[in-house]
Design a protein around this motif. Structure first.
Motif, PDB file in Angstrom:
ATOM      1  N   TYR A  92       0.824  -1.199   0.000  1.00  0.00           N
ATOM      2  CA  TYR A  92       0.000   0.000   0.000  1.00  0.00           C
ATOM      3  C   TYR A  92       0.865   1.258   0.000  1.00  0.00           C
ATOM      4  CZ  TYR A  92      -3.950  -3.003   0.977  1.00  0.00           C
ATOM      5  OH  TYR A  92      -4.917  -3.974   0.899  1.00  0.00           O
ATOM      6  N   ALA A  93       1.953   1.245   0.721  1.00  0.00           N
ATOM      7  CA  ALA A  93       2.848   2.395   0.750  1.00  0.00           C
ATOM      8  C   ALA A  93       3.482   2.626  -0.621  1.00  0.00           C
ATOM      9  CB  ALA A  93       3.931   2.199   1.805  1.00  0.00           C
ATOM     10  N   ILE A  94       3.839   1.561  -1.302  1.00  0.00           N
ATOM     11  CA  ILE A  94       4.423   1.685  -2.642  1.00  0.00           C
ATOM     12  C   ILE A  94       3.386   2.218  -3.629  1.00  0.00           C
ATOM     13  CG2 ILE A  94       5.338   0.354  -4.587  1.00  0.00           C
ATOM     14  CD1 ILE A  94       6.696  -1.456  -2.489  1.00  0.00           C
ATOM     15  N   ALA A  95       2.140   1.801  -3.504  1.00  0.00           N
ATOM     16  CA  ALA A  95       1.083   2.247  -4.408  1.00  0.00           C
ATOM     17  C   ALA A  95       0.607   3.657  -4.077  1.00  0.00           C
ATOM     18  CB  ALA A  95      -0.092   1.284  -4.357  1.00  0.00           C
ATOM     19  N   PHE A  96       0.830   4.113  -2.863  1.00  0.00           N
ATOM     20  CA  PHE A  96       0.347   5.420  -2.422  1.00  0.00           C
ATOM     21  C   PHE A  96       1.074   6.573  -3.129  1.00  0.00           C
ATOM     22  CE2 PHE A  96       0.327   8.898   0.751  1.00  0.00           C
ATOM     23  CZ  PHE A  96      -1.040   9.103   0.787  1.00  0.00           C
ATOM     24  N   VAL A  97       2.359   6.426  -3.378  1.00  0.00           N
ATOM     25  CA  VAL A  97       3.155   7.499  -3.995  1.00  0.00           C
ATOM     26  C   VAL A  97       2.668   7.828  -5.405  1.00  0.00           C
ATOM     27  CG1 VAL A  97       5.472   8.161  -4.738  1.00  0.00           C
ATOM     28  CG2 VAL A  97       5.143   7.038  -2.532  1.00  0.00           C
ATOM     29  N   PRO A  98       2.468   6.874  -6.308  1.00  0.00           N
ATOM     30  CA  PRO A  98       1.957   7.232  -7.636  1.00  0.00           C
ATOM     31  C   PRO A  98       0.553   7.846  -7.606  1.00  0.00           C
ATOM     32  CG  PRO A  98       2.878   5.037  -7.686  1.00  0.00           C
ATOM     33  CD  PRO A  98       2.853   5.459  -6.263  1.00  0.00           C
ATOM     34  N   VAL A  99      -0.261   7.415  -6.675  1.00  0.00           N
ATOM     35  CA  VAL A  99      -1.598   7.994  -6.571  1.00  0.00           C
ATOM     36  C   VAL A  99      -1.507   9.460  -6.181  1.00  0.00           C
ATOM     37  CG1 VAL A  99      -3.736   7.925  -5.226  1.00  0.00           C
ATOM     38  CG2 VAL A  99      -2.755   5.816  -6.109  1.00  0.00           C
ATOM     39  N   ILE A 100      -0.656   9.773  -5.228  1.00  0.00           N
ATOM     40  CA  ILE A 100      -0.464  11.168  -4.813  1.00  0.00           C
ATOM     41  C   ILE A 100       0.101  11.990  -5.971  1.00  0.00           C
ATOM     42  CG2 ILE A 100       0.864  12.665  -3.268  1.00  0.00           C
ATOM     43  CD1 ILE A 100      -1.544  11.283  -2.012  1.00  0.00           C
ATOM     44  N   LEU A 101       1.051  11.447  -6.711  1.00  0.00           N
ATOM     45  CA  LEU A 101       1.604  12.161  -7.864  1.00  0.00           C
ATOM     46  C   LEU A 101       0.544  12.401  -8.942  1.00  0.00           C
ATOM     47  CD1 LEU A 101       5.100  10.477  -8.257  1.00  0.00           C
ATOM     48  CD2 LEU A 101       4.613  12.804  -7.516  1.00  0.00           C
ATOM     49  N   ALA A 102      -0.282  11.413  -9.217  1.00  0.00           N
ATOM     50  CA  ALA A 102      -1.336  11.575 -10.226  1.00  0.00           C
ATOM     51  C   ALA A 102      -2.342  12.631  -9.788  1.00  0.00           C
ATOM     52  CB  ALA A 102      -2.031  10.245 -10.478  1.00  0.00           C
ATOM     53  N   LEU A 103      -2.725  12.619  -8.518  1.00  0.00           N
ATOM     54  CA  LEU A 103      -3.645  13.645  -8.015  1.00  0.00           C
ATOM     55  C   LEU A 103      -3.010  15.029  -8.089  1.00  0.00           C
ATOM     56  CD1 LEU A 103      -5.236  11.876  -4.933  1.00  0.00           C
ATOM     57  CD2 LEU A 103      -6.360  12.512  -7.062  1.00  0.00           C
ATOM     58  N   GLY A 104      -1.743  15.106  -7.732  1.00  0.00           N
ATOM     59  CA  GLY A 104      -1.049  16.394  -7.807  1.00  0.00           C
ATOM     60  C   GLY A 104      -0.982  16.928  -9.230  1.00  0.00           C
ATOM     61  N   LEU A 105      -0.684  16.059 -10.179  1.00  0.00           N
ATOM     62  CA  LEU A 105      -0.626  16.490 -11.569  1.00  0.00           C
ATOM     63  C   LEU A 105      -1.995  16.933 -12.072  1.00  0.00           C
ATOM     64  CD1 LEU A 105       1.790  13.824 -13.046  1.00  0.00           C
ATOM     65  CD2 LEU A 105       2.260  16.249 -12.700  1.00  0.00           C
ATOM     66  N   ALA A 106      -3.045  16.244 -11.653  1.00  0.00           N
ATOM     67  CA  ALA A 106      -4.397  16.639 -12.055  1.00  0.00           C
ATOM     68  C   ALA A 106      -4.774  17.980 -11.433  1.00  0.00           C
ATOM     69  CB  ALA A 106      -5.397  15.562 -11.652  1.00  0.00           C
ATOM     70  N   LEU A 107      -4.414  18.196 -10.189  1.00  0.00           N
ATOM     71  CA  LEU A 107      -4.741  19.456  -9.523  1.00  0.00           C
ATOM     72  C   LEU A 107      -3.968  20.632 -10.110  1.00  0.00           C
ATOM     73  CD1 LEU A 107      -4.978  18.297  -5.810  1.00  0.00           C
ATOM     74  CD2 LEU A 107      -6.844  18.946  -7.335  1.00  0.00           C
ATOM     75  N   VAL A 108      -2.759  20.382 -10.595  1.00  0.00           N
ATOM     76  CA  VAL A 108      -1.971  21.445 -11.208  1.00  0.00           C
ATOM     77  C   VAL A 108      -2.631  21.942 -12.489  1.00  0.00           C
ATOM     78  CG1 VAL A 108       0.229  21.875 -12.376  1.00  0.00           C
ATOM     79  CG2 VAL A 108       0.206  20.771 -10.159  1.00  0.00           C
ATOM     80  N   LEU A 109      -3.382  21.089 -13.170  1.00  0.00           N
ATOM     81  CA  LEU A 109      -4.025  21.476 -14.427  1.00  0.00           C
ATOM     82  C   LEU A 109      -5.311  22.261 -14.235  1.00  0.00           C
ATOM     83  CD1 LEU A 109      -3.502  18.258 -16.538  1.00  0.00           C
ATOM     84  CD2 LEU A 109      -2.324  20.443 -16.754  1.00  0.00           C
ATOM     85  N   ILE A 110      -5.839  22.308 -13.030  1.00  0.00           N
ATOM     86  CA  ILE A 110      -7.114  22.992 -12.793  1.00  0.00           C
ATOM     87  C   ILE A 110      -7.072  24.469 -13.205  1.00  0.00           C
ATOM     88  CG2 ILE A 110      -8.687  23.778 -10.973  1.00  0.00           C
ATOM     89  CD1 ILE A 110      -8.431  21.033  -9.737  1.00  0.00           C
ATOM     90  N   PRO A 111      -6.029  25.249 -12.865  1.00  0.00           N
ATOM     91  CA  PRO A 111      -6.025  26.651 -13.316  1.00  0.00           C
ATOM     92  C   PRO A 111      -6.070  26.789 -14.841  1.00  0.00           C
ATOM     93  CG  PRO A 111      -4.414  26.350 -11.598  1.00  0.00           C
ATOM     94  CD  PRO A 111      -4.920  24.989 -11.952  1.00  0.00           C
ATOM     95  N   ASP A 112      -5.402  25.895 -15.567  1.00  0.00           N
ATOM     96  CA  ASP A 112      -5.456  25.962 -17.019  1.00  0.00           C
ATOM     97  C   ASP A 112      -6.869  25.685 -17.539  1.00  0.00           C
ATOM     98  OD1 ASP A 112      -2.806  26.568 -17.302  1.00  0.00           O
ATOM     99  OD2 ASP A 112      -2.175  24.486 -17.527  1.00  0.00           O
ATOM    100  N   ILE A 113      -7.563  24.789 -16.913  1.00  0.00           N
ATOM    101  CA  ILE A 113      -8.921  24.456 -17.342  1.00  0.00           C
ATOM    102  C   ILE A 113      -9.889  25.576 -17.001  1.00  0.00           C
ATOM    103  CG2 ILE A 113     -10.835  22.853 -16.977  1.00  0.00           C
ATOM    104  CD1 ILE A 113      -8.668  20.682 -16.480  1.00  0.00           C
ATOM    105  N   VAL A 114      -9.737  26.131 -15.804  1.00  0.00           N
ATOM    106  CA  VAL A 114     -10.676  27.164 -15.342  1.00  0.00           C
ATOM    107  C   VAL A 114     -10.466  28.479 -16.095  1.00  0.00           C
ATOM    108  CG1 VAL A 114     -11.322  28.573 -13.346  1.00  0.00           C
ATOM    109  CG2 VAL A 114     -10.954  26.124 -13.082  1.00  0.00           C
TER     110      VAL A 114
END
Length: 81
Positions: free
Chosen positions: A56-78
């Motif tokens: 679970y700890a190994i899988a947690f890091v990519p999930v956090i990175l994917a969420l971070g990358l998605a959140l970074v794109l929000i200003p471009d979309i808005v």
């Protein structure tokens, strides 16, 4: 039983489009349902229920990175013109 839940959640995800709600809440609901389905598949068909916490700890890091990358794109979309 998990297969039945996956089929029911598939139907629920498809029925979201028939609800009289705005586009963004509908997408959030669809992604939420998809996350539940992914969790069911991971736990039961990939046998992660019996794994140790290290997996679970190994899988947690990519999930956090994917969420971070998605959140970074929000200003471009808005603020797109």
């Amino acid at each position: 039983m998990i297969w039945v839940w996956l089929v029911l959640l598939l139907g629920a995800g498809m029925m979201v489009f028939t609800l009289p709600i705005a586009r963004m809440p509908a997408l959030a609901l669809i992604f939420g349902i998809a996350a539940v389905k992914a969790t069911l598949v991971l736990r039961d068909y990939m046998h992660l229920r019996s794994e140790r916490m290290l997996v679970y700890a190994i899988a947690f890091v990519p999930v956090i990175l994917a969420l971070g990358l998605a959140l970074v794109l929000i200003p471009d979309i808005v603020y797109r013109h």
